[in-house]
Design a protein around this motif. Structure first.
Motif, PDB file in Angstrom:
ATOM      1  N   TYR A 202     -27.795   0.287 -23.605  1.00  0.00           N
ATOM      2  CA  TYR A 202     -27.978   1.697 -23.920  1.00  0.00           C
ATOM      3  C   TYR A 202     -28.948   2.317 -22.923  1.00  0.00           C
ATOM      4  O   TYR A 202     -30.036   1.787 -22.682  1.00  0.00           O
ATOM      5  N   TYR A 203     -28.547   3.458 -22.364  1.00  0.00           N
ATOM      6  CA  TYR A 203     -29.332   4.151 -21.354  1.00  0.00           C
ATOM      7  C   TYR A 203     -29.769   5.522 -21.856  1.00  0.00           C
ATOM      8  O   TYR A 203     -28.989   6.244 -22.487  1.00  0.00           O
ATOM      9  N   CYS A 204     -30.978   5.862 -21.528  1.00  0.00           N
ATOM     10  CA  CYS A 204     -31.507   7.196 -21.769  1.00  0.00           C
ATOM     11  C   CYS A 204     -31.337   7.991 -20.477  1.00  0.00           C
ATOM     12  O   CYS A 204     -31.511   7.440 -19.379  1.00  0.00           O
ATOM     13  N   ALA A 205     -31.003   9.275 -20.600  1.00  0.00           N
ATOM     14  CA  ALA A 205     -30.814  10.109 -19.419  1.00  0.00           C
ATOM     15  C   ALA A 205     -31.378  11.501 -19.660  1.00  0.00           C
ATOM     16  O   ALA A 205     -31.454  11.955 -20.808  1.00  0.00           O
ATOM     17  N   ALA A 206     -31.742  12.151 -18.569  1.00  0.00           N
ATOM     18  CA  ALA A 206     -32.327  13.486 -18.658  1.00  0.00           C
ATOM     19  C   ALA A 206     -31.656  14.411 -17.657  1.00  0.00           C
ATOM     20  O   ALA A 206     -31.261  13.994 -16.561  1.00  0.00           O
ATOM     21  N   ARG A 207     -31.555  15.666 -18.072  1.00  0.00           N
ATOM     22  CA  ARG A 207     -30.919  16.678 -17.232  1.00  0.00           C
ATOM     23  C   ARG A 207     -31.848  17.870 -17.133  1.00  0.00           C
ATOM     24  O   ARG A 207     -32.434  18.280 -18.140  1.00  0.00           O
ATOM     25  N   LEU A 208     -31.959  18.440 -15.941  1.00  0.00           N
ATOM     26  CA  LEU A 208     -32.901  19.547 -15.717  1.00  0.00           C
ATOM     27  C   LEU A 208     -32.283  20.902 -16.004  1.00  0.00           C
ATOM     28  O   LEU A 208     -32.969  21.926 -15.888  1.00  0.00           O
ATOM     29  N   ASP A 209     -31.011  20.903 -16.358  1.00  0.00           N
ATOM     30  CA  ASP A 209     -30.324  22.174 -16.563  1.00  0.00           C
ATOM     31  C   ASP A 209     -29.532  22.109 -17.871  1.00  0.00           C
ATOM     32  O   ASP A 209     -29.342  21.040 -18.453  1.00  0.00           O
ATOM     33  N   LEU A 210     -29.056  23.246 -18.314  1.00  0.00           N
ATOM     34  CA  LEU A 210     -28.152  23.330 -19.460  1.00  0.00           C
ATOM     35  C   LEU A 210     -26.722  23.424 -18.905  1.00  0.00           C
ATOM     36  O   LEU A 210     -26.525  23.707 -17.742  1.00  0.00           O
ATOM     37  N   PRO A 211     -25.727  23.239 -19.747  1.00  0.00           N
ATOM     38  CA  PRO A 211     -25.781  23.014 -21.183  1.00  0.00           C
ATOM     39  C   PRO A 211     -25.724  21.545 -21.547  1.00  0.00           C
ATOM     40  O   PRO A 211     -25.694  20.681 -20.655  1.00  0.00           O
ATOM     41  N   LEU A 212     -25.674  21.286 -22.824  1.00  0.00           N
ATOM     42  CA  LEU A 212     -25.417  19.963 -23.355  1.00  0.00           C
ATOM     43  C   LEU A 212     -23.910  19.724 -23.251  1.00  0.00           C
ATOM     44  O   LEU A 212     -23.129  20.677 -23.190  1.00  0.00           O
ATOM     45  N   GLY A 213     -23.516  18.465 -23.183  1.00  0.00           N
ATOM     46  CA  GLY A 213     -22.089  18.175 -23.199  1.00  0.00           C
ATOM     47  C   GLY A 213     -21.419  18.272 -21.845  1.00  0.00           C
ATOM     48  O   GLY A 213     -20.292  18.749 -21.736  1.00  0.00           O
ATOM     49  N   VAL A 214     -22.081  17.817 -20.831  1.00  0.00           N
ATOM     50  CA  VAL A 214     -21.536  17.815 -19.474  1.00  0.00           C
ATOM     51  C   VAL A 214     -21.236  16.376 -19.068  1.00  0.00           C
ATOM     52  O   VAL A 214     -21.684  15.434 -19.707  1.00  0.00           O
ATOM     53  N   PRO A 215     -20.449  16.198 -17.998  1.00  0.00           N
ATOM     54  CA  PRO A 215     -20.128  14.830 -17.565  1.00  0.00           C
ATOM     55  C   PRO A 215     -21.368  14.017 -17.186  1.00  0.00           C
ATOM     56  O   PRO A 215     -22.422  14.571 -16.859  1.00  0.00           O
ATOM     57  N   ILE A 216     -21.198  12.707 -17.217  1.00  0.00           N
ATOM     58  CA  ILE A 216     -22.306  11.788 -16.920  1.00  0.00           C
ATOM     59  C   ILE A 216     -22.942  12.103 -15.589  1.00  0.00           C
ATOM     60  O   ILE A 216     -24.166  12.050 -15.440  1.00  0.00           O
ATOM     61  N   LYS A 217     -22.149  12.441 -14.591  1.00  0.00           N
ATOM     62  CA  LYS A 217     -22.665  12.672 -13.251  1.00  0.00           C
ATOM     63  C   LYS A 217     -23.613  13.856 -13.172  1.00  0.00           C
ATOM     64  O   LYS A 217     -24.346  14.008 -12.192  1.00  0.00           O
ATOM     65  N   GLU A 218     -23.632  14.703 -14.185  1.00  0.00           N
ATOM     66  CA  GLU A 218     -24.502  15.878 -14.181  1.00  0.00           C
ATOM     67  C   GLU A 218     -25.924  15.566 -14.649  1.00  0.00           C
ATOM     68  O   GLU A 218     -26.786  16.442 -14.606  1.00  0.00           O
ATOM     69  N   TYR A 219     -26.161  14.339 -15.102  1.00  0.00           N
ATOM     70  CA  TYR A 219     -27.511  13.957 -15.519  1.00  0.00           C
ATOM     71  C   TYR A 219     -28.312  13.546 -14.297  1.00  0.00           C
ATOM     72  O   TYR A 219     -27.798  12.878 -13.405  1.00  0.00           O
ATOM     73  N   ASP A 220     -29.586  13.932 -14.281  1.00  0.00           N
ATOM     74  CA  ASP A 220     -30.408  13.780 -13.078  1.00  0.00           C
ATOM     75  C   ASP A 220     -31.236  12.496 -13.048  1.00  0.00           C
ATOM     76  O   ASP A 220     -31.526  11.979 -11.961  1.00  0.00           O
ATOM     77  N   TYR A 221     -31.659  12.025 -14.208  1.00  0.00           N
ATOM     78  CA  TYR A 221     -32.539  10.852 -14.242  1.00  0.00           C
ATOM     79  C   TYR A 221     -32.052   9.882 -15.310  1.00  0.00           C
ATOM     80  O   TYR A 221     -31.554  10.290 -16.359  1.00  0.00           O
ATOM     81  N   TRP A 222     -32.278   8.600 -15.007  1.00  0.00           N
ATOM     82  CA  TRP A 222     -31.803   7.549 -15.899  1.00  0.00           C
ATOM     83  C   TRP A 222     -32.878   6.486 -16.100  1.00  0.00           C
ATOM     84  O   TRP A 222     -33.657   6.206 -15.192  1.00  0.00           O
ATOM     85  N   GLY A 223     -32.904   5.920 -17.310  1.00  0.00           N
ATOM     86  CA  GLY A 223     -33.737   4.754 -17.537  1.00  0.00           C
ATOM     87  C   GLY A 223     -33.003   3.498 -17.105  1.00  0.00           C
ATOM     88  O   GLY A 223     -31.853   3.566 -16.658  1.00  0.00           O
TER      89      GLY A 223
END
Length: 124
Positions: A94-115
């Motif tokens: 299980y991975y935690c991820a963070a995104r600097l922009d909205l919205p919620l519900g975007v493809p995985i590639k749109e997340y900026d940081y990962w644990g």
């Protein structure tokens, strides 16, 4: 830069519960969306749950809806995933991820940081 560190994984029997935590540090104030993803052996990484930190709206995959609950402690900059009624098919990293922009519900590639991920193993 945002750093994410997961904890709380482990081995549990089917029907049991686990709670994952994700501590955010660095420029955590700039994060707008956080999410949990998972990857089982031989499978692609998939979305599990996410939360919009502005509106606190949440989203769940059909596979976990009604069993998992995402939440966040703003004071501690920590994201949680409460997993109940676990099934063997929930076994994954299980991975935690963070995104600097909205919205919620975007493809995985749109997340900026990962644990780095936390192993969850559910035995029968």
């Amino acid at each position: 830069q945002v750093r994410l560190a997961e904890s709380g994984g482990g081995l549990v029997q089917a029907g049991g519960s686990l709670r994952l935590s994700c501590a955010a540090s660095g420029s955590a104030f700039s994060v707008r969306v956080m999410g949990w993803f998972r990857q089982a052996p031989g499978k692609e990484r998939e979305f599990v749950s996410g939360i919009n930190l502005i509106t606190e709206s949440t989203l769940y995959s059909d596979a976990v809806k009604g069993r998992f609950t995402i939440s966040r402690d703003n004071a501690e900059n920590t994201l949680y995933l409460q997993m109940d009624s676990l099934k063997t098919e929930d076994t994954a990293v299980y991975y935690c991820a963070a995104r600097l922009d909205l919205p919620l519900g975007v493809p995985i590639k749109e997340y900026d940081y990962w644990g780095e991920g936390a192993q969850v193993t559910v035995s029968s």
